[in-house]
Design an enzyme around this catalytic site. Structure first.
Site, mmCIF file in Angstrom:
data_model
loop_
_atom_site.group_PDB
_atom_site.id
_atom_site.type_symbol
_atom_site.label_atom_id
_atom_site.label_comp_id
_atom_site.label_asym_id
_atom_site.label_seq_id
_atom_site.Cartn_x
_atom_site.Cartn_y
_atom_site.Cartn_z
ATOM 1 C CD GLU A 1 -2.639 -1.260 2.598
ATOM 2 O OE1 GLU A 1 -3.812 -1.619 2.555
ATOM 3 O OE2 GLU A 1 -2.049 -1.000 3.681
HETATM 4 C C1 TNX Z 1 -4.237 -3.911 4.925
HETATM 5 S S1 TNX Z 1 -2.685 -6.297 4.536
HETATM 6 C C2 TNX Z 1 -2.943 -3.696 5.341
HETATM 7 C C3 TNX Z 1 -2.683 -3.300 6.735
HETATM 8 C C4 TNX Z 1 -3.956 -3.169 7.513
HETATM 9 C C5 TNX Z 1 -4.867 -4.306 7.155
HETATM 10 C C6 TNX Z 1 -6.101 -4.373 7.981
HETATM 11 C C7 TNX Z 1 -1.588 -5.297 4.278
HETATM 12 C C8 TNX Z 1 -0.392 -5.792 3.670
HETATM 13 N N1 TNX Z 1 -1.841 -4.019 4.601
HETATM 14 O O1 TNX Z 1 -1.960 -2.092 6.754
HETATM 15 O O2 TNX Z 1 -3.653 -3.193 8.864
HETATM 16 O O3 TNX Z 1 -5.226 -4.166 5.802
HETATM 17 O O4 TNX Z 1 -6.828 -5.525 7.731
#
Ligand code: TNX
Length: 540
Positions: free
Chosen positions: A338
């Protein structure tokens, strides 16, 4: 004489009869296949007799095998805690001439076992636990725990003699990486909480704990060369709590404790996004040179390290070096998810350099699936969580996959809309959703050789205490453990839910605050364990 009595009564009768070996025949036959073992073993053959574990039990280890002896001493400690009895651990490779024996040994050369596997042969007077490695012995001991009454998990509550069913279990894992991730960044969890989580993982034969040590809301590991990371960056949490961090001594303590239970720690520093806590601690890591405020919300994707400043790579090098030095396992997790405010080109440039830095400190990278866009090879691991195309791209480059599909393996999701904790973007995720999937068949175009294993991430936006962790972790983690351990052909939800229902009293005995899913036929131990019907063999 034809009589049927309860096992409870037999305990009393048995206690009187224990002194002579010939009386063993009068013990009730018990059926090993009725015992719930999770994860389900490779094979279980019941021989329908009973081993009596009483105060005379002698635990024996082949002479000079120090690593096995350590495991034997651990078993003696578990038994002592539960029963108050001091069991002898001695050297020897044969059954004791008097009393019953539990023998730990290596396999004969012509009967090899997979490295992490074990064979547990239980006869009326002798239990033989055979394994090629200390972790194999450790897994065999976890199985023994599950063959004993649930009271084995409580201090001073198990009365001897205890009956164990006879039979043979041969068992080994399908995947080498069976893990959970704990997010200590959104909310911080202290050393004793992490140790408890490690105990739980070990019980279900998981072997990896991935610690998400940094994120926008907090930096949780001491770095001597960049001290503000923790003094400032570790000072808060989601919702504005006080945060916290592991000192180096804390982290080493966790690594050591985990190692004792055959669990590898995978440290993660999430980069280049999810870095607000670091950016707030050191203005020079920002492209505009201005440190942002600390962040206590739950948005993602707004922060990035400045990828074209050299100081950024000095920072990464220092952080990786200091953590790698304290980490015996082969992996360093670089995050990489992300990074929505990093240009794609900058992301790839950054990741390639971060990867080289990790390698220069002797570790291999794991990254969330977006990392597949970097230059990878067969030494790297892509952790699939969201995009199949990323997983396939990683495989094309020769990288291995770690499977954490958010729909099934994200144990931070709510179970249903009424769950008291959890997020819902990939859920809800009931106990069957977390169990009924397979790493290989999840998507087209991958094979078992591409996969190193499975991991259940527990993100911590909504959780703050050990109780909260337990509620989201259990019982889903047991299903994830079985997916990592047991062959696909041996996994069926209808059968698993019954076995899981039989673990109710085990989880209770361990003090676990689990979610009592309506999908699981929860049973009291007495229903399946204590009502063994007795027949007097002497009359036949
Ligand atoms: C997505 S999963 C994220 C996290 C959040 C999570 C909550 C991932 C690699 N990144 O930053 O905590 O969703 O479910």
């Amino acid at each position: 004489m034809d009589f049927r009595i309860s096992v409870l009564a037999t305990f009393l009768v048995g206690a009187l009869m224990l002194t002579t070996a010939s009386c063993q025949e009068t013990y009730p036959p018990t059926d090993m296949t009725r015992h719930s073992i999770i994860p389900r073993p490779e094979s279980v053959v019941a021989t329908n007799h009973t081993f009596v574990l009483d105060e005379g039990l002698s635990i024996r280890v082949e002479e000079g095998n120090e690593t096995f002896k350590k495991e034997a001493l651990r078993l003696a400690t578990i038994l002592k805690n539960a029963t108050g009895v001091d069991f002898d651990v001695e050297e020897g490779n044969e059954a004791a001439w008097f009393g019953n024996t539990l023998l730990l040994k290596k396999p004969a050369e012509n009967q090899p076992l997979p490295l992490s596997g074990y064979e547990l042969e239980i006869k009326e007077r002798l239990i033989t636990l055979t394994a090629s490695s200390p972790e194999g012995v450790f897994y065999g001991i976890q199985t023994i725990r599950q063959l004993l009454p649930a009271a084995i998990e409580k201090t001073g509550e198990l009365k001897t003699p205890v009956l164990i069913p006879t039979g043979i279990i041969r068992d080994w894992p399908q995947y080498g990486y069976r893990g959970m991730m704990l997010d200590v960044a959104r909310h911080f969890f202290d050393v004793s909480t992490v140790k408890r989580v490690i105990d739980y993982l070990a019980y279900y034969k998981l072997n990896t704990l991935h610690l998400h040590l940094s994120d926008d809301q907090g930096w949780r590991i001491e770095i001597e060369s960049w001290p503000n990371l923790t003094t400032h960056g570790g000072s808060t949490a989601v919702g504005g709590g006080e945060g916290g961090f592991f000192t180096k001594a804390d982290y080493r303590e966790i690594v050591e404790y985990a190692k004792g239970q055959h669990i590898t720690i995978v440290p993660e520093i999430d980069m280049p996004g999810h870095t607000n806590a670091a950016l707030s601690s050191y203005p020079e890591l920002n492209c505009d040179g201005i440190a942002p405020e600390l962040y206590t919300g739950t948005r993602v994707g707004f922060s990035t390290l400045c990828t074209d400043k050299e100081i950024t790579y000095q920072f990464v090098d220092d952080v990786v070096r200091e953590i790698a030095e304290m980490t015996p396992g082969p992996w360093f997790h670089v995050g990489g998810d992300e990074s929505h405010s990093t240009e794609q080109e900058d992301y790839e440039y950054f990741m390639n350099r971060a990867r080289a830095i990790v390698k220069s400190h002797g570790k291999q990278i794991i990254g969330w699936d977006e990392v597949a866009h970097a230059d990878l090879d067969e030494t790297d691991v892509v952790q699939f969580w969201s995009k199949e195309e990323n997983a396939l791209l990683g495989v094309q480059k020769g990288a291995k996959l770690l499977m954490s599909p958010s729909k099934h393996a994200y144990i931070d999701m709510k179970y249903d809309e009424n769950s008291r904790l959890g997020l819902d973007w990939a859920g809800p995720s009931e106990v069957d959703d977390a169990y009924t999937w397979d790493p290989v068949t999840l998507m087209d175009g991958i094979e078992k050789v591409d996969i190193i294993g499975v991991e259940a991430p527990l993100w911590a936006e909504t959780i703050e205490t050990l109780d909260d962790i337990e509620y989201l972790m259990f019982p889903r983690i047991a299903g994830i453990a079985e997916i990592g351990w047991t062959m696909r052909e041996d996994r069926r939800w209808e059968e698993y839910r019954v076995r899981l229902g039989q673990h109710r009293d085990r989880m209770k005995a361990m003090g676990i605050d689990f979610y009592e899913s309506p999908l699981v036929p929860w049973q009291e131990q007495a229903d399946y364990f204590m009502n063994i019907e007795l027949t007097d063999e002497g009359d036949e």
